[in-house]
Write an enzyme that holds these catalytic residues in place. Sequence first.
Site, mmCIF file in Angstrom:
data_model
loop_
_atom_site.group_PDB
_atom_site.id
_atom_site.type_symbol
_atom_site.label_atom_id
_atom_site.label_comp_id
_atom_site.label_asym_id
_atom_site.label_seq_id
_atom_site.Cartn_x
_atom_site.Cartn_y
_atom_site.Cartn_z
ATOM 1 N N PRO A 10 -48.482 -121.673 -33.247
ATOM 2 C CA PRO A 10 -49.045 -123.008 -33.395
ATOM 3 C C PRO A 10 -50.419 -123.184 -32.771
ATOM 4 C CG PRO A 10 -47.218 -122.999 -31.836
ATOM 5 C CD PRO A 10 -47.201 -121.673 -32.537
ATOM 6 N N ASN A 11 -51.231 -123.942 -33.485
ATOM 7 C CA ASN A 11 -52.571 -124.366 -33.062
ATOM 8 C C ASN A 11 -53.637 -123.270 -33.140
ATOM 9 O OD1 ASN A 11 -51.693 -127.070 -32.366
ATOM 10 N ND2 ASN A 11 -50.641 -126.121 -30.648
ATOM 11 N N ARG A 18 -60.966 -125.338 -31.069
ATOM 12 C CA ARG A 18 -59.940 -125.744 -30.104
ATOM 13 C C ARG A 18 -60.323 -125.286 -28.698
ATOM 14 N NH1 ARG A 18 -54.123 -122.732 -29.247
ATOM 15 N NH2 ARG A 18 -53.358 -124.166 -27.665
ATOM 16 N N TYR A 23 -60.502 -120.842 -25.171
ATOM 17 C CA TYR A 23 -60.159 -119.877 -26.221
ATOM 18 C C TYR A 23 -61.361 -119.268 -26.934
ATOM 19 C CZ TYR A 23 -55.556 -121.877 -25.434
ATOM 20 O OH TYR A 23 -54.384 -122.292 -24.850
ATOM 21 N N ASN A 74 -49.151 -113.399 -31.101
ATOM 22 C CA ASN A 74 -49.640 -114.442 -30.223
ATOM 23 C C ASN A 74 -48.843 -115.679 -30.627
ATOM 24 O OD1 ASN A 74 -50.829 -116.427 -28.771
ATOM 25 N ND2 ASN A 74 -52.941 -115.910 -29.315
ATOM 26 N N ALA A 77 -47.872 -121.641 -27.831
ATOM 27 C CA ALA A 77 -46.989 -122.309 -26.873
ATOM 28 C C ALA A 77 -45.514 -121.912 -27.043
ATOM 29 C CB ALA A 77 -47.147 -123.817 -26.979
ATOM 30 N N ASP A 87 -35.151 -113.845 -29.633
ATOM 31 C CA ASP A 87 -33.958 -113.266 -30.271
ATOM 32 C C ASP A 87 -34.296 -112.617 -31.614
ATOM 33 O OD1 ASP A 87 -32.306 -113.986 -28.210
ATOM 34 O OD2 ASP A 87 -31.398 -115.703 -29.239
ATOM 35 N N GLU A 98 -47.068 -108.356 -27.115
ATOM 36 C CA GLU A 98 -47.412 -109.766 -26.858
ATOM 37 C C GLU A 98 -48.923 -109.890 -26.624
ATOM 38 O OE1 GLU A 98 -45.726 -111.209 -23.185
ATOM 39 O OE2 GLU A 98 -46.370 -113.274 -23.557
ATOM 40 N N HIS A 100 -52.331 -112.666 -26.022
ATOM 41 C CA HIS A 100 -52.896 -114.000 -25.765
ATOM 42 C C HIS A 100 -54.405 -113.889 -25.580
ATOM 43 C CE1 HIS A 100 -48.907 -115.611 -25.211
ATOM 44 N NE2 HIS A 100 -48.648 -114.563 -24.456
ATOM 45 N N LEU A 101 -55.104 -114.906 -26.035
ATOM 46 C CA LEU A 101 -56.551 -114.946 -25.802
ATOM 47 C C LEU A 101 -56.851 -115.176 -24.324
ATOM 48 C CD1 LEU A 101 -56.658 -117.181 -28.801
ATOM 49 C CD2 LEU A 101 -58.412 -115.448 -28.700
ATOM 50 N N SER A 102 -56.127 -116.126 -23.735
ATOM 51 C CA SER A 102 -56.360 -116.480 -22.331
ATOM 52 C C SER A 102 -55.413 -115.679 -21.435
ATOM 53 C CB SER A 102 -56.124 -117.981 -22.134
ATOM 54 O OG SER A 102 -54.766 -118.300 -22.402
ATOM 55 N N ARG A 107 -53.184 -119.607 -15.400
ATOM 56 C CA ARG A 107 -53.335 -120.993 -15.846
ATOM 57 C C ARG A 107 -52.213 -121.840 -15.229
ATOM 58 N NH1 ARG A 107 -54.118 -121.096 -22.113
ATOM 59 N NH2 ARG A 107 -54.637 -123.260 -21.595
#
Length: 146
Positions: A10-11, A18, A23, A74, A77, A87, A98, A100-102, A107
């Site tokens: 999402p997002n 954003r 990001y 990614n 949230a 699962d 896994e 992530h950008l950040s 955080r």
Amino acid sequence: MTSILILNGPNLNLLGTRQPEVYGTTTLRYIEALCQKKASELQVSMEMRQSNHEGVLIDWIHDARGVFDGIIINAGAYTHTSIALMDAISSVEIPTLELHLSNIHEREDFRRLSYIGKVAFDLVMGHGADGYPMALERMVLYLEKH
Ligand code: DQA
């Protein structure tokens, strides 16, 4: 040919506009182009998708069985909330990384918990858009060794 699925949650369709201070300003479309370039250098194929819907992401993970050799995700949230995504990854037994950008460890506290991290073999974070081609490299190395 080795094929890798890159999933975005999402997002992440809003990348570019954003919270650029968190990001960056690179769009998801441009990230996809970076990944296609890296994939051809590595001589693998890759497909990138994005959805704002948990169930759609779960369906894509299920459908990856027998089609993709590795998943880079990614989960946005959903990383911090979705036992269902965790699962799904366990159920298909496809090596998953896994992404992530950040840096989610630097955080808010609620971002420290990652359900994806419990089933992923590796984590790339804090490198912004560059993390995507980086994750592809790590995935290919992993698949070569396993
Ligand atoms: C993110 C980090 C998550 O905590 C956040 O909810 C996102 C993006 C990242 O790429 O840094 O949507 O996954």
